[in-house]
Design a protein around this motif. Sequence first.
Motif, PDB file in Angstrom:
ATOM      1  N   PHE A  92       0.835  -1.209   0.000  1.00 33.35           N
ATOM      2  CA  PHE A  92       0.000   0.000   0.000  1.00 33.35           C
ATOM      3  C   PHE A  92       0.868   1.256   0.000  1.00 33.35           C
ATOM      4  O   PHE A  92       0.554   2.233  -0.700  1.00 33.35           O
ATOM      5  CB  PHE A  92      -0.920  -0.013   1.216  1.00 33.35           C
ATOM      6  CG  PHE A  92      -1.773   1.222   1.338  1.00 33.35           C
ATOM      7  CD1 PHE A  92      -2.906   1.381   0.567  1.00 33.35           C
ATOM      8  CD2 PHE A  92      -1.437   2.236   2.238  1.00 33.35           C
ATOM      9  CE1 PHE A  92      -3.695   2.518   0.669  1.00 33.35           C
ATOM     10  CE2 PHE A  92      -2.209   3.377   2.347  1.00 33.35           C
ATOM     11  CZ  PHE A  92      -3.344   3.517   1.559  1.00 33.35           C
ATOM     12  N   SER A  93       1.945   1.239   0.769  1.00 39.10           N
ATOM     13  CA  SER A  93       2.833   2.400   0.819  1.00 39.10           C
ATOM     14  C   SER A  93       3.468   2.672  -0.537  1.00 39.10           C
ATOM     15  O   SER A  93       3.562   3.817  -0.990  1.00 39.10           O
ATOM     16  CB  SER A  93       3.921   2.194   1.879  1.00 39.10           C
ATOM     17  OG  SER A  93       3.354   2.031   3.165  1.00 39.10           O
ATOM     18  N   LEU A  94       3.903   1.608  -1.213  1.00 39.54           N
ATOM     19  CA  LEU A  94       4.530   1.783  -2.522  1.00 39.54           C
ATOM     20  C   LEU A  94       3.510   2.205  -3.574  1.00 39.54           C
ATOM     21  O   LEU A  94       3.810   3.044  -4.432  1.00 39.54           O
ATOM     22  CB  LEU A  94       5.225   0.488  -2.944  1.00 39.54           C
ATOM     23  CG  LEU A  94       6.482   0.123  -2.155  1.00 39.54           C
ATOM     24  CD1 LEU A  94       6.979  -1.271  -2.532  1.00 39.54           C
ATOM     25  CD2 LEU A  94       7.577   1.152  -2.390  1.00 39.54           C
ATOM     26  N   LEU A  95       2.311   1.631  -3.524  1.00 39.96           N
ATOM     27  CA  LEU A  95       1.287   2.004  -4.498  1.00 39.96           C
ATOM     28  C   LEU A  95       0.829   3.439  -4.318  1.00 39.96           C
ATOM     29  O   LEU A  95       0.436   4.096  -5.289  1.00 39.96           O
ATOM     30  CB  LEU A  95       0.095   1.052  -4.394  1.00 39.96           C
ATOM     31  CG  LEU A  95       0.332  -0.376  -4.888  1.00 39.96           C
ATOM     32  CD1 LEU A  95      -0.884  -1.248  -4.613  1.00 39.96           C
ATOM     33  CD2 LEU A  95       0.659  -0.390  -6.381  1.00 39.96           C
ATOM     34  N   SER A  96       0.868   3.925  -3.093  1.00 37.63           N
ATOM     35  CA  SER A  96       0.488   5.310  -2.845  1.00 37.63           C
ATOM     36  C   SER A  96       1.598   6.298  -3.189  1.00 37.63           C
ATOM     37  O   SER A  96       1.382   7.504  -3.151  1.00 37.63           O
ATOM     38  CB  SER A  96       0.076   5.488  -1.379  1.00 37.63           C
ATOM     39  OG  SER A  96       1.151   5.166  -0.516  1.00 37.63           O
TER      40      SER A  96
END
Length: 215
Positions: A92-96
Amino acid sequence: MSSSAPPVLLLFTAQSAESQPPVATPAFRSFISRLNDSLRNGLSQRRPWAELVERSAFSKPESFSEATLRVRKNYLYFRVNYLSVIGLILAFSLLSHPFSLLLLMGLLCSWIFLYLFRPADQPLVIFGRTFSDRETLGILVIFSVFVVFLTTVGSLLISALMVGFGLVCAHGAFRVPEDLFLDEQEPAATSFLSFLGGTASNVAAAAAPAVAARV
């Protein structure tokens, strides 16, 4: 009367016409197969998610030592679930942060296609310059240091891991482990780090032939 220029006949050998594979295909397939098998084997050992979030099993620990003991027991029992939660937080952190995701993917692809699984008989050629394996390794190491420490990738990964470990520790401290029992065939000393170690060993075994060919 001017003589006409002789016709030019262009000849292409079969070797030059065929496109060379960018990676050593058998080694790369073995790498993907081992990684896939390790992930499937690890995920098959996860506990039911309903058991992880059972509301009646939560209570405040009476002391720090009790909280530590709870974390240890829950750590052993829910290790794959905890690892999945940390992985989801990282994803989620990377996709955001698409820019950081692109940098990290570029770094991983560079290691895979330019060094680990590049055929040993095909030197790396960039802008007409041929790079040796030692030069390629040095460039990749410098590029890795730049991406991890001099961009937002490193801080993003560290922040996501801290959030993930914080959630895992909080859940382990408040989840009462009295109703949790490890399988008899499963050693009590096993942790989810052993799952990571098994996956890493399988991946390393798949990549070892390609790396050994360059040494």
